[in-house]
Write a protein that holds these residues in place. Structure first.
Motif, PDB file in Angstrom:
ATOM      1  N   ILE A  93      -1.474  34.811  36.803  1.00 36.34           N
ATOM      2  CA  ILE A  93      -0.816  36.098  37.053  1.00 36.34           C
ATOM      3  C   ILE A  93       0.497  35.802  37.767  1.00 36.34           C
ATOM      4  O   ILE A  93       0.507  35.126  38.801  1.00 36.34           O
ATOM      5  N   SER A  94       1.591  36.275  37.231  1.00 33.95           N
ATOM      6  CA  SER A  94       2.888  36.065  37.874  1.00 33.95           C
ATOM      7  C   SER A  94       3.548  37.415  38.154  1.00 33.95           C
ATOM      8  O   SER A  94       3.121  38.450  37.633  1.00 33.95           O
ATOM      9  N   MET A  95       4.597  37.389  38.960  1.00 34.20           N
ATOM     10  CA  MET A  95       5.208  38.634  39.414  1.00 34.20           C
ATOM     11  C   MET A  95       6.717  38.574  39.269  1.00 34.20           C
ATOM     12  O   MET A  95       7.350  37.551  39.533  1.00 34.20           O
ATOM     13  N   ILE A  96       7.300  39.699  38.830  1.00 35.28           N
ATOM     14  CA  ILE A  96       8.752  39.871  38.769  1.00 35.28           C
ATOM     15  C   ILE A  96       9.119  40.893  39.836  1.00 35.28           C
ATOM     16  O   ILE A  96       8.668  42.045  39.778  1.00 35.28           O
ATOM     17  N   PHE A  97       9.926  40.504  40.804  1.00 41.03           N
ATOM     18  CA  PHE A  97      10.287  41.395  41.899  1.00 41.03           C
ATOM     19  C   PHE A  97      11.526  42.219  41.539  1.00 41.03           C
ATOM     20  O   PHE A  97      12.284  41.892  40.620  1.00 41.03           O
ATOM     21  N   GLN A  98      11.727  43.292  42.306  1.00 40.57           N
ATOM     22  CA  GLN A  98      12.830  44.211  42.019  1.00 40.57           C
ATOM     23  C   GLN A  98      14.185  43.556  42.224  1.00 40.57           C
ATOM     24  O   GLN A  98      15.097  43.735  41.420  1.00 40.57           O
ATOM     25  N   ASP A  99      14.344  42.785  43.307  1.00 39.22           N
ATOM     26  CA  ASP A  99      15.632  42.178  43.634  1.00 39.22           C
ATOM     27  C   ASP A  99      15.561  40.680  43.356  1.00 39.22           C
ATOM     28  O   ASP A  99      15.027  39.925  44.171  1.00 39.22           O
ATOM     29  N   PRO A 100      16.097  40.208  42.226  1.00 41.18           N
ATOM     30  CA  PRO A 100      15.965  38.783  41.909  1.00 41.18           C
ATOM     31  C   PRO A 100      16.734  37.884  42.871  1.00 41.18           C
ATOM     32  O   PRO A 100      16.338  36.744  43.103  1.00 41.18           O
ATOM     33  N   MET A 101      17.837  38.389  43.454  1.00 43.77           N
ATOM     34  CA  MET A 101      18.635  37.537  44.333  1.00 43.77           C
ATOM     35  C   MET A 101      17.865  37.157  45.592  1.00 43.77           C
ATOM     36  O   MET A 101      18.023  36.056  46.119  1.00 43.77           O
ATOM     37  N   ALA A 169       8.690  33.718  35.616  1.00 40.22           N
ATOM     38  CA  ALA A 169       7.363  34.326  35.507  1.00 40.22           C
ATOM     39  C   ALA A 169       6.621  33.819  34.279  1.00 40.22           C
ATOM     40  O   ALA A 169       5.393  33.708  34.274  1.00 40.22           O
ATOM     41  N   LEU A 170       7.369  33.471  33.214  1.00 40.04           N
ATOM     42  CA  LEU A 170       6.762  32.976  31.975  1.00 40.04           C
ATOM     43  C   LEU A 170       6.486  31.480  31.998  1.00 40.04           C
ATOM     44  O   LEU A 170       5.819  30.964  31.087  1.00 40.04           O
ATOM     45  N   ALA A 171       6.988  30.790  33.004  1.00 41.47           N
ATOM     46  CA  ALA A 171       7.025  29.328  32.982  1.00 41.47           C
ATOM     47  C   ALA A 171       5.670  28.699  32.697  1.00 41.47           C
ATOM     48  O   ALA A 171       5.567  27.723  31.955  1.00 41.47           O
TER      49      ALA A 171
END
Length: 699
Positions: A93-101, A169-171
């Motif tokens: 399970i991976s996560m993409i956060f709102q602020d990538p910086m 996240a896809l890595a």
């Protein structure tokens, strides 16, 4: 149905604070199937992000997961050791956060960060990880991926940084991706690219996605099922078509009513949800939404409703009023908004701008050491006017020059050349008291109210400060005027002694507007004034601005990138691209029949909160980012991305050799395009261009 890839059961998370226990998440349950996108929607504070952090086990003290189960591959993640959970996190399970910086390491190159993420889980060798890093960059659509792998995060645009986050996240080929507001801070064109990429992951890899958002248009475009959260609980869950077609909880219906549409009349008001979200420290008995509900009964205030189910449709809802049959009574009728009629050509303009240019000196490296200074035109020869009582919308992607134009009008960045006239007076020659008069006549409302309010000043001091600076009132008179201003924007004057951090986002924006009105201006420049707000708060501020315009005769320059919201509030719209105005005209005509391909592209990128219409709409997804203003494309600046330009038709060389002028292509309609109107059906479409007037007649 196959076994869900992720099962969440009765998840409960609390935060222990000095004021008490915050019950942020209370008994949340949902399933996610492989290849499915489930949306978690709701206002800020409803518990969406805390739910995501809880199932990933990244809630930090004083927060803790109190109870529940998160079942992944037959194991309860809440019972795993920290070492076992680290193996799941990122790999399963991976996560993409709102602020990538804030999520990317600023001192590591992108290749190093991608490789590190893969080596940490031991799925790939070093050579395999480096090769896969290139594949991932290509997969997420980053141009020239081999070269960009050696860049640092700051060298990427916001949309490209978000693509890097998705690549990370896809890595490790996860089964589930949790995406927490991944498109909120992005332009609509970049948002469309990211949503298309997430849809590809569903289709091609069977990746399950939990998408957290408050944008119901994004839900309609991208998701198969929706879970609506309020007060830390899921109050309704259903397939996307059924939820949008027949909501069974009043809160869901209220969210839909507060959302602007591209295909409805501007005279139909947005319907904000009155009141505030519940206090999670001291929960009330009964339904948490009852104090704000237009259909609440006595039982709603006394007893919490159970979940009613419709198993064959996969629906559930918690509402006493709709009950087991799921039928809500109709909402009370709303009075149509009385939009002031502005005959633009019949009035002397309040503000007129001719040939406005704003250049900035930028140093560029030309050799190993030598640098030279070049002049970059952020705003390049713009003409427009605003009549008294009119709202002119200004839209375009980030970097097109919208905010620079606003600051040039207000003198924050003085114009390089061109003429600005206000109420018949040349602003460029004003000095001393005359210049102070102009600054009182024009005021700016910023996007982020918290950064534009001094945290050490009370509301009374913040709103009263302009009165002191301009010598308009002091002492008791200033105090009385502050109370009037707070009442004018819908706030209780008794809150004047409180500080900015004690207010919600919508209330802070009202305070900023009250401060702007303190000097009795005639023109407000609203720079993305509602972009950071929830759909309900956004509706409140839009309605407030329209009400103030009717009562005070204000004129607005309303800057935004959400065409649905800009269309709702604006009489006319200007579309800006790389320092140029490429189209302008009446707002409903622009959105129904765009004349410039860039406008058509923006419109097709705006997600509509209607799943059926989303599937039927023509889709234009622009590739790449806005070119750099340091070296803009020759002739038509849009031709490198244009869906009907030389890239699509090599014979159209005129687009790359001759700059199109902004000319009248229809009465009141202006476009800077050699082939205007070719994508005019890409707005609302021929069958949707007619809108329903409040009287029920088609207009």
């Amino acid at each position: 149905m196959t076994e869900p890839v992720l099962q969440v059961r009765d998840l409960t998370t609390h935060f222990t604070t000095e004021r008490g226990v915050v019950r942020a998440v209370g008994g949340v349950s949902f399933d996610v199937q492989a290849g499915e996108t489930l949306a978690l929607v709701g206002e800020s504070g409803s518990g969406k992000s805390v739910t995501a952090m809880s199932l990933m086990r990244i809630v930090r003290p004083p927060g803790r997961v109190v109870s529940g189960e998160v079942i992944y591959r037959g194991r309860d993640l809440l019972k795993l050791s920290d070492r076992e959970m680290r193996e799941v996190r990122g790999a399963g399970i991976s996560m993409i956060f709102q602020d990538p910086m804030s999520s990317l390491n600023p001192v590591m190159r992108v290749r190093e960060q991608l490789v590190e993420a893969m080596l940490a889980h031991g799925k790939f060798t070093g050579a395999q990880a480096r090769s896969r890093a290139l594949e991932l960059m290509e997969r997420v659509g980053i141009p020239d991926p081999d070269a960009r792998l050696t860049d640092y995060p700051h060298a990427f645009s916001g949309g490209m940084r978000q693509r890097v986050m998705i690549a990370m996240a896809l890595a490790n080929e996860p089964d589930v991706i949790v995406a927490d507001e991944p498109t909120t801070a992005l332009d609509v064109t970049i948002q469309a690219q990211i949503l298309e990429l997430l849809a590809e992951l569903n289709r091609d890899l069977g990746t399950a996605i939990v998408l957290i958002t408050h944008n119901l248009g994004v839900v309609a475009r991208s998701c198969q099922r929706v879970a609506v959260m309020y007060g830390g609980r899921i109050v309704e869950q259903a397939p996307v078509d059924e939820l949008f077609g027949q909501p069974r909880h009043p809160y869901t219906r209220a969210l839909l009513a507060a959302t602007p549409h591209l295909a409805t009349s501007r005279q139909l008001p947005l319907l904000p949800i009155e009141g505030r979200p519940p206090n999670l420290i001291a929960p009330i008995p009964g339904c948490a939404f009852a104090p704000r509900c237009d259909a609440a009964e006595d039982r709603c205030h006394a007893e919490q409703p159970p979940f009613f189910h419709q198993e064959d449709h996969g629906r559930q809802w918690a509402c006493w009023v709709s009950g087991a049959d799921g039928v809500l009574p109709p909402p009370p009728p709303a009075a149509p908004a009385m939009d002031p009629v502005v005959e633009h050509d019949a009035q002397e303009p309040l503000l007129s701008v001719h040939g406005l240019v704003k250049r900035f000196p930028v140093k560029r490296r030309t050799g190993s050491v030598r640098r030279r200074t070049v002049q970059v035109s952020a705003v390049d020869g713009i003409d427009f006017s605003i009549a008294p009582g009119e709202t002119l919308g200004l839209v375009g992607e980030s970097g097109c020059g919208k905010s620079t134009l606003a600051k040039a009008l207000l003198g924050i960045h003085p114009a390089t050349s061109g003429a600005i006239r206000f109420d018949g007076r040349d602003v460029g020659v004003l000095r001393g008291g005359d210049l102070r008069w102009y600054r009182g006549q024009t005021q700016l409302v910023f996007q982020d109210p918290m950064s534009s309010l001094n945290p050490r000043l009370t509301v009374a001091d913040a709103v009263g400060e302009p009165l002191l600076i301009h010598g308009l009132a002091r002492g008791a008179e200033a105090k009385r005027r502050v109370a009037e201003l707070l009442e004018l924007v819908g706030l209780d004057p008794q809150v004047a002694s409180r500080y900015p951090h004690e207010f919600s986002g919508g209330q802070r924006q009202r305070i900023v507007i009250a401060r702007a009105l303190a000097v009795s201006p005639r023109l407000l420049v609203c720079d993305e004034a509602v972009a950071a707000l929830d759909v309900s708060l956004q509706a409140q501020i839009v309605n407030l601005l329209q009400d103030l315009q009717r009562r005070l005769g204000l004129a607005y320059l309303f800057i935004g990138h959400d065409l649905a919201t800009v269309r709702h509030i604006s009489h006319r719209i200007m579309v800006m691209y790389l320092g140029h105005i490429v189209e302008s005209g009446p707002s409903e005509e622009i959105t129904a029949r765009p004349q410039h391909p860039y406008t058509a592209s923006l419109l097709s990128a705006v997600p509509e909160p209607d799943p059926a219409r989303e599937r039927a709409r023509e889709r234009i997804v622009l590739t790449g980012d806005v070119p750099s203003p340091i070296s803009p494309p020759p002739a038509c600046r849009f031709h490198t991305r244009c869906p009907i330009g030389p890239k699509a038709d090599p014979e159209r060389t005129v687009c790359a050799t001759e700059r199109p002028l902004l000319t009248e292509v229809a009465p009141g309609r202006y476009a800077a395009c050699h082939f205007p109107g070719e994508l005019s059906g890409s707005g609302l479409g021929a069958t949707q261009a007619s809108v329903l007037a409040p009287s029920g007649e088609t207009s």
